[in-house]
Design a protein around this motif. Structure first.
Motif, mmCIF file in Angstrom:
data_model
loop_
_atom_site.group_PDB
_atom_site.id
_atom_site.type_symbol
_atom_site.label_atom_id
_atom_site.label_comp_id
_atom_site.label_asym_id
_atom_site.label_seq_id
_atom_site.Cartn_x
_atom_site.Cartn_y
_atom_site.Cartn_z
ATOM 1 N N GLU A 182 50.079 -75.276 -68.529
ATOM 2 C CA GLU A 182 50.090 -74.008 -67.804
ATOM 3 C C GLU A 182 50.647 -72.889 -68.678
ATOM 4 N N GLN A 183 49.877 -71.798 -68.804
ATOM 5 C CA GLN A 183 50.300 -70.681 -69.646
ATOM 6 C C GLN A 183 50.358 -69.353 -68.911
ATOM 7 N N GLN A 184 50.002 -69.348 -67.625
ATOM 8 C CA GLN A 184 50.037 -68.108 -66.846
ATOM 9 C C GLN A 184 51.257 -68.041 -65.930
ATOM 10 N N TYR A 185 51.493 -69.120 -65.197
ATOM 11 C CA TYR A 185 52.580 -69.125 -64.223
ATOM 12 C C TYR A 185 53.827 -69.802 -64.779
ATOM 13 N N ASN A 228 57.231 -69.118 -73.478
ATOM 14 C CA ASN A 228 55.972 -69.783 -73.144
ATOM 15 C C ASN A 228 55.500 -70.691 -74.282
#
Length: 369
Positions: A182-185, A228
């Motif tokens: 996951e890289q958005q949330y 991130n």
């Protein structure tokens, strides 16, 4: 432990028990539950075991509005000789108090909680399923019950334990899962509530999990919320990587849950003299190890699956297939050994199992009503 008297009211209407092949996770509950109240100025009081039933709360109870709640998850296992075991239950109640501290909830008496759990399981002992791979899932939790919309810690709470027979996590054999990075949330950050077991952490993960499901991936790998880059957890599990003979797992940093299965795996690896290290590890490092042919195995650890082998990561639209998508040798050995300890089929050199024996039953026999 404070001198509590656990009152017990037995159910007059026992429920039918499902067949082992009908068991799923968290859909069926036993005949009884434990409940205890907290009132400011009085402390925790009125511990009791009662028939499983709905609870009545004021609509203004703080738990509905500000999420002041914590929970745990553990299991009871039936051994081949008919004995019931718990696995490191003291660690669960210790972690519950750690979560309590973060959520401004009064600490429970850990010894009382364990004794209450034992009594509850003894009463509902026939609910511990007998089929291979099945178990009795245990969910202790605390909710804030004060009817007050002011943003402040509650003055009233309830501590509840419910039980649910569950089927084998791997009904058709253990198979590696596919994980989307996951890289958005972001689930949480250091200084947040990530190291506490509280409902909000799981609520914040649902959107990313939904997105992963839509593209055919069973779980999400969370990265740190600041850069991130650095790996934290897999869904509801801690994560391990075997790189060039060494096992690496992300170090606890304030945003990662201190998993009890995680700790057990680390101890087991050290017992076997397998190199294992807790440190920061980035997704870039995993990718480089993969490209160099050094990423040998990966797996998640948690109460539900014990160990979940990982066969593939999806990262920046590239699929990283690990060990040809098959379970690794070390992962399988860890799974077999830890489940063997839990079910009593393998030696327990660590003293992790807690047996519910006849002496425990006799201790409580006088308190039933």
């Amino acid at each position: 432990m404070k001198d509590y008297q656990i009152k017990t009211v037995l159910s007059e209407n026992r429920k039918s028990k499902p067949e082992a092949d009908q068991l799923t996770f968290g859909k069926v509950y036993t005949d009884h539950m434990f409940i205890m109240d907290y009132t400011e100025g009085e402390g925790w009081h009125d511990p009791r075991i009662i028939p499983y039933q709905p609870i009545s709360l004021d609509p203004a109870s703080k738990v509905f509005h500000y999420g002041q709640t914590v929970f745990e998850g553990l299991k009871a296992y039936l051994s081949e000789d008919g004995q019931v075991y718990l696995f490191r239950p003291d660690r669960n109640f210790n972690r519950l108090n750690h979560s309590n501290s973060r959520l401004c909830i009064p600490h429970i008496d850990e010894e009382l909680a364990l004794e209450a759990l034992k009594q509850l399981i003894i009463i509902d002992r026939e609910w511990v399923p007998k089929a291979e791979g099945t178990s009795l899932y245990i969910r202790p939790f605390i909710i804030s019950t004060e009817p007050n919309l002011g943003v402040a810690p509650s003055h009233n709470y309830q501590f509840i334990i419910i039980l649910s027979p569950v089927g084998s996590y791997y009904k058709e054999g253990i198979h590696p899962v596919k994980i989307a990075v996951e890289q958005q949330y972001v689930r949480t950050v250091a200084g947040g509530t990530g190291e506490a077991k509280t409902g909000g952490n799981y609520a914040s993960s649902l959107k990313a999990q939904e997105k992963a499901d839509q593209i055919g991936y069973s779980q999400v790998l969370w990265l740190d919320g600041k850069e991130n880059r650095y790996i934290e957890e897999v869904g509801s599990m801690n994560v391990f990587f075997k790189i060039n003979g060494e096992v690496v797992t992300p170090e606890l940093n304030g945003s990662i849950l201190e998993g009890i299965t995680r700790d057990s795996i680390i101890q087991l690896l050290k017992y076997w003299n397998v190199p294992v290290v807790e440190r920061r590890i980035s997704m870039d490092e995993i990718y480089e190890a993969y490209k160099a042919g050094l990423l040998e195995e990966a797996y998640g650890t948690g109460t539900a699956a014990v160990i979940s082998p990982i066969g593939e990561f999806l990262w920046e639209n590239e699929k990283l297939v690990i060990n040809n998508g098959e379970i690794g040798k070390l992962t399988k050995e860890l799974y077999d050994t830890l489940t063997g300890i839990q079910y009593g089929t393998k030696p327990d050199p660590f003293g992790w199992r807690v047996q519910l024996n006849q002496e425990t039953k006799d201790m409580y026999s006088g308190s039933l009503s």
